[in-house]
Scaffold this motif. Structure first.
Motif, mmCIF file in Angstrom:
data_model
loop_
_atom_site.group_PDB
_atom_site.id
_atom_site.type_symbol
_atom_site.label_atom_id
_atom_site.label_comp_id
_atom_site.label_asym_id
_atom_site.label_seq_id
_atom_site.Cartn_x
_atom_site.Cartn_y
_atom_site.Cartn_z
ATOM 1 N N LEU A 74 -8.095 -15.913 11.593
ATOM 2 C CA LEU A 74 -8.427 -14.800 10.722
ATOM 3 C C LEU A 74 -7.144 -14.140 10.239
ATOM 4 O O LEU A 74 -6.300 -13.746 11.058
ATOM 5 N N PHE A 75 -6.975 -14.044 8.926
ATOM 6 C CA PHE A 75 -5.889 -13.276 8.329
ATOM 7 C C PHE A 75 -6.513 -12.000 7.795
ATOM 8 O O PHE A 75 -7.401 -12.058 6.940
ATOM 9 N N ILE A 76 -6.044 -10.867 8.283
ATOM 10 C CA ILE A 76 -6.645 -9.596 7.889
ATOM 11 C C ILE A 76 -5.559 -8.609 7.489
ATOM 12 O O ILE A 76 -4.512 -8.527 8.129
ATOM 13 N N GLU A 77 -5.831 -7.900 6.406
ATOM 14 C CA GLU A 77 -4.917 -6.862 5.921
ATOM 15 C C GLU A 77 -5.514 -5.508 6.268
ATOM 16 O O GLU A 77 -6.721 -5.288 6.085
ATOM 17 N N PHE A 78 -4.675 -4.597 6.752
ATOM 18 C CA PHE A 78 -5.151 -3.298 7.200
ATOM 19 C C PHE A 78 -4.058 -2.264 6.968
ATOM 20 O O PHE A 78 -2.900 -2.618 6.766
ATOM 21 N N PRO A 79 -4.388 -0.971 7.001
ATOM 22 C CA PRO A 79 -3.355 0.055 6.864
ATOM 23 C C PRO A 79 -2.389 0.010 8.049
ATOM 24 O O PRO A 79 -2.809 -0.190 9.190
ATOM 25 N N PRO A 80 -1.091 0.174 7.804
ATOM 26 C CA PRO A 80 -0.119 0.066 8.894
ATOM 27 C C PRO A 80 -0.209 1.184 9.927
ATOM 28 O O PRO A 80 0.448 1.127 10.952
ATOM 29 N N THR A 81 -1.047 2.177 9.682
ATOM 30 C CA THR A 81 -1.195 3.262 10.651
ATOM 31 C C THR A 81 -2.140 2.899 11.792
ATOM 32 O O THR A 81 -2.211 3.620 12.780
ATOM 33 N N ILE A 82 -2.868 1.800 11.671
ATOM 34 C CA ILE A 82 -3.829 1.381 12.697
ATOM 35 C C ILE A 82 -3.172 0.357 13.615
ATOM 36 O O ILE A 82 -2.652 -0.651 13.149
ATOM 37 N N PRO A 83 -3.192 0.582 14.933
ATOM 38 C CA PRO A 83 -2.643 -0.418 15.864
ATOM 39 C C PRO A 83 -3.483 -1.704 15.865
ATOM 40 O O PRO A 83 -4.702 -1.666 15.714
ATOM 41 N N ILE A 84 -2.812 -2.816 16.051
ATOM 42 C CA ILE A 84 -3.493 -4.114 16.016
ATOM 43 C C ILE A 84 -4.533 -4.223 17.123
ATOM 44 O O ILE A 84 -5.592 -4.817 16.935
ATOM 45 N N HIS A 85 -4.250 -3.627 18.291
ATOM 46 C CA HIS A 85 -5.208 -3.767 19.388
ATOM 47 C C HIS A 85 -6.551 -3.110 19.054
ATOM 48 O O HIS A 85 -7.594 -3.555 19.532
ATOM 49 N N LEU A 86 -6.559 -2.082 18.218
ATOM 50 C CA LEU A 86 -7.832 -1.477 17.821
ATOM 51 C C LEU A 86 -8.605 -2.388 16.870
ATOM 52 O O LEU A 86 -9.827 -2.462 16.929
ATOM 53 N N ILE A 87 -7.897 -3.081 16.016
ATOM 54 C CA ILE A 87 -8.556 -4.024 15.108
ATOM 55 C C ILE A 87 -9.212 -5.136 15.910
ATOM 56 O O ILE A 87 -10.366 -5.493 15.672
ATOM 57 N N VAL A 88 -8.485 -5.675 16.882
ATOM 58 C CA VAL A 88 -9.042 -6.731 17.731
ATOM 59 C C VAL A 88 -10.237 -6.199 18.510
ATOM 60 O O VAL A 88 -11.270 -6.872 18.628
ATOM 61 N N GLN B 104 0.847 -1.179 0.000
ATOM 62 C CA GLN B 104 0.000 0.000 0.000
ATOM 63 C C GLN B 104 0.889 1.237 0.000
ATOM 64 O O GLN B 104 1.829 1.339 0.784
ATOM 65 N N HIS B 105 0.596 2.190 -0.848
ATOM 66 C CA HIS B 105 1.385 3.414 -0.954
ATOM 67 C C HIS B 105 0.658 4.553 -0.246
ATOM 68 O O HIS B 105 -0.517 4.802 -0.510
ATOM 69 N N TYR B 106 1.382 5.226 0.629
ATOM 70 C CA TYR B 106 0.850 6.350 1.377
ATOM 71 C C TYR B 106 1.690 7.578 1.044
ATOM 72 O O TYR B 106 2.630 7.511 0.249
ATOM 73 N N ASN B 107 1.378 8.725 1.669
ATOM 74 C CA ASN B 107 2.089 9.971 1.343
ATOM 75 C C ASN B 107 3.600 9.845 1.487
ATOM 76 O O ASN B 107 4.344 10.259 0.608
ATOM 77 N N HIS B 108 4.071 9.320 2.589
ATOM 78 C CA HIS B 108 5.504 9.257 2.847
ATOM 79 C C HIS B 108 5.990 7.857 3.170
ATOM 80 O O HIS B 108 7.051 7.702 3.769
ATOM 81 N N SER B 109 5.223 6.856 2.820
ATOM 82 C CA SER B 109 5.649 5.499 3.159
ATOM 83 C C SER B 109 4.978 4.467 2.254
ATOM 84 O O SER B 109 4.012 4.762 1.550
ATOM 85 N N ILE B 110 5.528 3.288 2.305
ATOM 86 C CA ILE B 110 4.961 2.131 1.626
ATOM 87 C C ILE B 110 4.903 1.019 2.667
ATOM 88 O O ILE B 110 5.862 0.823 3.417
ATOM 89 N N GLY B 111 3.785 0.300 2.739
ATOM 90 C CA GLY B 111 3.696 -0.732 3.765
ATOM 91 C C GLY B 111 2.703 -1.813 3.425
ATOM 92 O O GLY B 111 1.857 -1.669 2.542
ATOM 93 N N LEU B 112 2.846 -2.903 4.134
ATOM 94 C CA LEU B 112 1.932 -4.032 4.008
ATOM 95 C C LEU B 112 1.764 -4.620 5.405
ATOM 96 O O LEU B 112 2.725 -5.080 6.007
#
Length: 98
Positions: free
Chosen positions: A68-82, A9-17
């Motif tokens: 569950l395998f889930i893909e999300f933006p790297p800006t979101i902490p995992i604990h919020l997803i859970v 995923q491409h963001y303003n100043h970073s690339i992440g998965l």
């Protein structure tokens, strides 16, 4: 919407998965995730993933646990997803299946 391959995923100043493997277990590992409850749980998570712009890569629901395998933006902490996944599903399932 499921993606077949891993795409960065491409963001303003970073690339992440960010893809995480989560395992959920009901209290005392009781086999309660069957038939209608199983289907409704998957539906709730699909709706939440669509709302939050996440991608569920894989979801295996057994009677006594969930993978569950889930893909999300790297800006979101995992604990919020859970928190979102467990909170919304617990709330809806308790109301619909007392």
């Amino acid at each position: 919407m499921r993606k077949k391959s891993f795409e960065y995923q491409h963001y303003n100043h970073s690339i992440g998965l960010a893809i995480v493997h989560l395992v959920f277990v009901p209290k005392r590992r009781k086999p309660v995730l069957k038939s209608d409850i199983r289907n409704r749980l998957y539906q709730i998570w699909q709706e939440l993933a669509t709302d939050k712009n996440w991608n569920i890569r894989a979801c295996e629901i057994a009677p006594d646990h969930v993978h569950l395998f889930i893909e999300f933006p790297p800006t979101i902490p995992i604990h919020l997803i859970v928190r979102f996944l467990k909170g919304r599903s617990s709330n809806f399932l308790r109301k619909e299946f007392p």
